[in-house]
Design a protein around this motif. Structure first.
Motif, short mmCIF file in Angstrom:
data_model
loop_
_atom_site.label_atom_id
_atom_site.label_comp_id
_atom_site.label_asym_id
_atom_site.label_seq_id
_atom_site.Cartn_x
_atom_site.Cartn_y
_atom_site.Cartn_z
N SER A 75 -9.26 -8.89 3.85
CA SER A 75 -7.96 -9.98 3.97
C SER A 75 -8.33 -10.95 4.75
O SER A 75 -8.74 -10.92 5.75
CB SER A 75 -6.80 -9.14 3.72
OG SER A 75 -5.54 -10.14 3.81
N PRO A 118 -1.54 -9.18 -3.19
CA PRO A 118 -2.43 -10.14 -3.84
C PRO A 118 -3.59 -10.84 -2.87
O PRO A 118 -4.58 -10.97 -3.29
CB PRO A 118 -1.45 -11.17 -4.00
CG PRO A 118 -0.36 -11.04 -3.34
CD PRO A 118 -0.04 -9.50 -3.18
N ASN A 119 -3.18 -10.61 -1.43
CA ASN A 119 -4.23 -11.32 -0.48
C ASN A 119 -5.21 -10.05 -0.08
O ASN A 119 -5.51 -10.46 1.05
CB ASN A 119 -3.53 -11.76 0.49
CG ASN A 119 -2.56 -11.09 1.27
OD1 ASN A 119 -2.08 -9.96 0.93
ND2 ASN A 119 -1.93 -11.65 2.46
N LYS A 176 -8.33 -7.68 -0.90
CA LYS A 176 -9.46 -7.05 -1.97
C LYS A 176 -9.78 -5.86 -1.67
O LYS A 176 -10.38 -5.69 -0.47
CB LYS A 176 -10.51 -8.29 -1.85
CG LYS A 176 -11.65 -7.94 -3.11
CD LYS A 176 -12.77 -9.08 -2.77
CE LYS A 176 -13.98 -9.00 -3.96
NZ LYS A 176 -14.90 -9.80 -3.79
#
Length: 283
Positions: free
Chosen positions: A169, A187-188, A190
């Motif tokens: 992130s 969402p931010n 991975k």
């Protein structure tokens, strides 16, 4: 009735005497080191807090007094700026802002002020140790490293495979949030599953993973360029002896650490032998 009143009077007098006596026992001086006192209370508290014997607590407190004397003599201090920088570094490593870090401390029953006090002592000790060790450490050559490796092979093992979840992130706070609530999806962040072969992986990463228990997160790592990462260790295969090249850096670090400890022990044993230690009462 008269007898009861007399007994009551003596009981109250006993209480008035007993409380100061108890206080004096708790704060009683057990010994002095170059004139500096160590109390029975300090010994008891350190023994309980560190879960060590009273004898080990006494030795630790004697060394602390000697260290303090050495730091005063050498003019070794930690500035407020140095302490603030250390606090910010710890907060950043944990993916927190200063405010979040302070809240986390409160949950553990600690305060930022008490941490400042502890870090000031730690920084001063680090400076003293560096001064003591200056010019005394020798970097081992390849021959010495290999000799150490052969003598301690079983201590340098690595699993056949390591399964991890990689979390990346641009916001360390998002990673910290997932550490607190592992099921959270942001969402931010991975998330990538990976299976690593220790012999073909980054040695520093493998060292981090080896230090992390299975089903646990590693600390958050700053990758630079606005990127941070952490790893969840899912599985470690059956351990086997690691090749020399893979653990060479770890051997170097261990040998240097052993040199540091041996030099510091010798230094403080010499100082302790020369110190004026007077035992007043057994703790």
């Amino acid at each position: 009735m008269q007898g009861f009143l007399t007994m009551t009077k003596y009981f109250l007098i006993f209480l008035l005497i007993a409380v100061p006596l108890f206080a004096r026992t708790i704060n009683a001086i057990a010994m002095t080191v170059n004139g500096e006192p160590i109390t029975v209370y300090e010994i008891d508290q350190l023994s309980k807090k560190a879960k060590i014997s009273k004898e080990d607590a006494v030795n630790a407190l004697i060394q602390e007094k000697i260290e303090e004397e050495e730091m005063q003599k050498e003019g070794i201090y930690a500035s407020p700026e140095e302490v603030d920088q250390r606090i910010m570094m710890i907060a950043k490593q944990n993916g927190m802002t200063l405010s979040q870090f302070e809240q986390a401390l409160k949950k553990e029953g600690k305060t930022l002020e008490s941490l400042r006090h502890d870090l000031e002592k730690q920084i001063r000790k680090e400076k003293l140790y560096r001064k003591i060790l200056s010019g005394k450490l020798q970097k081992p050559d390849d021959e010495a490293l290999k000799k150490y490796y052969l003598a301690h092979k079983k201590e340098f093992t690595m699993p056949g495979k390591v399964k991890i979840q990689e979390y990346l992130s641009n916001d360390p706070r998002a990673l910290q949030a997932i550490r607190m609530q592992p099921m959270m999806m942001l969402p931010n962040v991975k998330i990538t599953p990976r299976t690593l072969d220790p012999q073909k992986s980054n040695p520093k990463l493998m060292q981090l993973l080896m230090q992390t228990p299975v089903k646990s997160f590693t600390p958050i790592v700053n990758l630079g360029k606005n990127q941070a990462a952490m790893f969840f260790v899912e599985y470690k295969g059956k351990p086997k002896v690691a090749p020399f090249a893979q653990v060479k850096q770890a051997i170097m670090m261990r040998m240097m650490k052993e040199q540091e400890q041996a030099n510091l022990i010798a230094y403080f044993e010499k100082k302790k032998s020369a110190a004026d230690i007077k035992v007043i009462r057994k703790p």
